[in-house]
Design an enzyme around this catalytic site. Structure first.
Site, PDB file in Angstrom:
ATOM      1  N   LYS A   1     -21.430  11.087   7.877  1.00 21.54           N
ATOM      2  CA  LYS A   1     -22.782  10.676   8.289  1.00 21.54           C
ATOM      3  C   LYS A   1     -23.856  11.611   7.752  1.00 21.54           C
ATOM      4  O   LYS A   1     -25.016  11.234   7.610  1.00 21.54           O
ATOM      5  CB  LYS A   1     -22.845  10.534   9.798  1.00 21.54           C
ATOM      6  CG  LYS A   1     -21.941   9.396  10.241  1.00 21.54           C
ATOM      7  CD  LYS A   1     -22.146   8.917  11.626  1.00 21.54           C
ATOM      8  CE  LYS A   1     -21.301   7.676  11.891  1.00 21.54           C
ATOM      9  NZ  LYS A   1     -19.848   7.882  11.737  1.00 21.54           N
TER      10      LYS A   1
HETATM   11  C1  LIG Z   1     -18.911   6.781  11.438  1.00 18.58           C
HETATM   12  C2  LIG Z   1     -17.581   7.128  10.896  1.00 18.58           C
HETATM   13  C3  LIG Z   1     -16.721   6.164  10.328  1.00 18.58           C
HETATM   14  C4  LIG Z   1     -17.058   4.693  10.295  1.00 18.58           C
HETATM   15  O1  LIG Z   1     -18.081   4.391   9.378  1.00 18.58           O
HETATM   16  P1  LIG Z   1     -18.873   3.019   9.502  1.00 18.58           P
HETATM   17  O2  LIG Z   1     -19.963   3.094   8.510  1.00 18.58           O
HETATM   18  O3  LIG Z   1     -19.378   2.971  10.923  1.00 18.58           O
HETATM   19  O4  LIG Z   1     -17.897   1.918   9.236  1.00 18.58           O
HETATM   20  C5  LIG Z   1     -15.504   6.576   9.806  1.00 18.58           C
HETATM   21  N1  LIG Z   1     -15.132   7.873   9.850  1.00 18.58           N
HETATM   22  C6  LIG Z   1     -15.923   8.824  10.388  1.00 18.58           C
HETATM   23  C7  LIG Z   1     -15.440  10.231  10.430  1.00 18.58           C
HETATM   24  C8  LIG Z   1     -17.170   8.493  10.923  1.00 18.58           C
HETATM   25  O5  LIG Z   1     -17.941   9.460  11.465  1.00 18.58           O
END
Ligand SMILES: *Cc1c(COP(=O)(O)O)cnc(C)c1O
Length: 500
Positions: free
Chosen positions: A117
């Site tokens: 993120k």
């Molecule tokens: C948010 C997240 C995901 C999922 O990603 P999306 O864009 O919501 O599908 C997968 N792995 C981690 C570590 C995350 O923080």
């Protein structure tokens, strides 16, 4: 060509038939009708992949983002990119590609909070204040976020110290892991506020939505020089930066001679809200040679069932897994794909989303199902996920986190099922240090007896990787936030922080 943004749910935007600009879409987050903003066309890459293969991450990011954020000047966009991808990342490469067992793990976790993120949340604040300036908005932007753990810290790290913004994060006081809580309450920055609420995540989320939709409060805020915005994953200011690393990964493989011009690659993404894999889908539609988009789910396999049957059904038990950031039953960003495979038809999409809101499920038409051919969906159970961490570590010494392991396990299934040997990029979405206990237990049950930080040191030794700063910091960092409140006092807490 300029790109405008339309709602997925109606043909109007603020009473007008034309879309809004990128900067307006970033400021608003969500369209007034509750729909998501989508580009009116997906732009094609205007540099060859060969040319892109000679560029570093920030340059590739510019070449991709300029095609979407067409109302930003070159200087504005480059400034945002410079401020985002700086020493907050622990490697100049920003997103390293690590080869293990012939697959390429795209490590998206080298930012401030060691999860993917950061790739988008480190640039969103800069896109947002630039958007505010472009639209003559004088108010300070107040970001309100409810978090179950990861998003809150990544948003705090992104917005901390960014002039013209404040950020308030509400989390369930007894509903996040000790490491997650420690990460948040040690957050520096006078423009940040972290509050533990006496309730669960849903209470926090509902409380935040209520504050957002309070028209009286919005007026009061405006009079005092504030307005709310959202750092939620449906903001196109988060989606667009995520497209860049897929283009970058392909260009890197080309630069290193791992693939030849025009070769197709597969992309595997551990999926929750469908934002990350949607970005890969956009990259494919820009002309990036992607063969299959492999959507990996954990035990909450609502997407796997959808790809198999064409029916999206959230009516099922919510499972708590070792990959908590994928514990989601409503994948909000899927709406953008649904809209597209419905032939960019907002009425059809709105009808399906209304069914999801009402009955908790919807079924797409046979015609729409054809639009899903680019995707392959599968899932990994808890046991399969743990086994994959152990297997990969024992085979080559590479240690992956639980989310990445879901993707890796699904890739193994895909290979067995199809025999496809195309080069494959696996999105590695978190550092194993973020989920140390689950990772170490998967490797050997004996580790369960160790303390949290003992385990961190053991993992560092085992994987031969330095403990990331994000973890080192919280060992000793002082607690800077100790505010708590009842659910019905959230609005008062916001006002108090803003001096209202
Ligand atoms: C948010 C997240 C995901 C999922 O990603 P999306 O864009 O919501 O599908 C997968 N792995 C981690 C570590 C995350 O923080």
């Amino acid at each position: 060509m300029e790109v405008f943004y339309n709602s997925t749910r109606s043909r109007e935007n603020n009473g007008k038939l034309s879309g809004v600009t990128a900067s307006q879409a970033i400021l608003k987050g969500l369209s007034d009708d509750g729909g998501l903003f989508v580009p009116d066309h997906i732009p094609a890459l205007d540099k060859s992949l060969r040319e892109l293969s000679k560029m570093e991450y920030k340059q590739v990011a510019y070449e991709v983002m300029k095609l979407y954020l067409t109302d930003f000047t070159e200087e504005e966009l480059k400034t945002c990119i410079e401020r985002a991808y700086d020493e907050k990342f622990d490697t100049d490469v920003i997103a390293p590609l690590v080869e293990a067992e012939g697959a390429y793990y795209l490590e998206l976790f080298h930012g401030a909070t060691i999860a993917f993120k950061d790739m988008a949340l480190s640039i969103l604040p800069h896109l947002m204040i630039t958007s505010a300036k472009k639209n003559q908005i004088k108010n300070e932007i107040v970001i309100l976020t409810a978090t179950s753990g990861d998003t809150g810290k990544a948003a705090l790290a992104g917005f901390a110290g960014v002039e013209g913004t404040r950020i308030i994060v509400f989390y369930p006081k007894n509903g996040v892991s000790p490491i997650q809580e420690k990460q948040m309450v040690t957050q520096k920055g006078a423009n940040t506020l972290v509050v533990g609420i006496h309730g669960n995540f849903d209470d926090a989320q509902t409380g935040v939505k209520k504050i957002f939709s309070d028209k009286e409060l919005a007026k009061e805020m405006d009079a005092k020089g504030f307005q709310f915005s959202s750092a939620n994953s449906i903001n196109i200011g988060r989606l667009v930066p995520q497209i860049c690393y897929y283009v970058y990964a392909y260009a890197k493989l080309l630069a290193e001679g791992k693939i030849a011009d025009g070769d197709q690659i597969n992309v595997v993404v551990p999926t929750g809200n469908f934002g990350n894999i949607l970005a890969a889908f956009y990259a494919k539609n820009m002309g990036l040679p992607i063969k299959k988009l492999i959507c990996a789910s954990n035990d909450n396999k609502v997407l796997y069932d959808f790809f198999r049957t064409g029916t999206y059904d959230r009516n099922r038990e919510f499972m708590l897994t070792s990959s908590p950031s994928m514990d989601i039953l409503i994948s909000s960003n899927l709406e953008r794909l649904i809209y597209r495979i419905a032939g960019n038809d907002p009425e059809k999409n709105a009808e399906l989303m209304a069914a999801l809101g009402g009955q908790g499920k919807y079924e797409i038409t046979d015609e729409m199902k054809k639009g899903l051919d680019d995707f392959y969906g599968n899932y990994a159970s808890e046991a399969e996920t743990a086994a994959e961490i152990k297997r990969l570590y024992e085979s080559c010494g590479y240690v992956i986190d639980t989310h990445t392991a879901v993707a890796s396990a699904v890739y193994q299934k895909y290979g067995k099922e199809t025999g496809d040997t195309a080069k494959t990029v696996i999105a590695s979405t978190a550092s194993p240090f973020k989920f140390t206990r689950s990772v170490m237990n998967a490797i050997d049950a004996k580790y369960d007896a160790m303390g949290d930080f003992e385990l961190v040191d053991e993992l560092s030794r085992l994987a031969n990787v330095k403990v990331p700063n994000a973890i080192e910091e919280i060992r000793t960092a002082p607690v800077l936030h100790d505010k708590q409140c009842d659910v019905d006092k959230m609005q008062d807490t916001v006002k108090e922080f803003l001096g209202m």
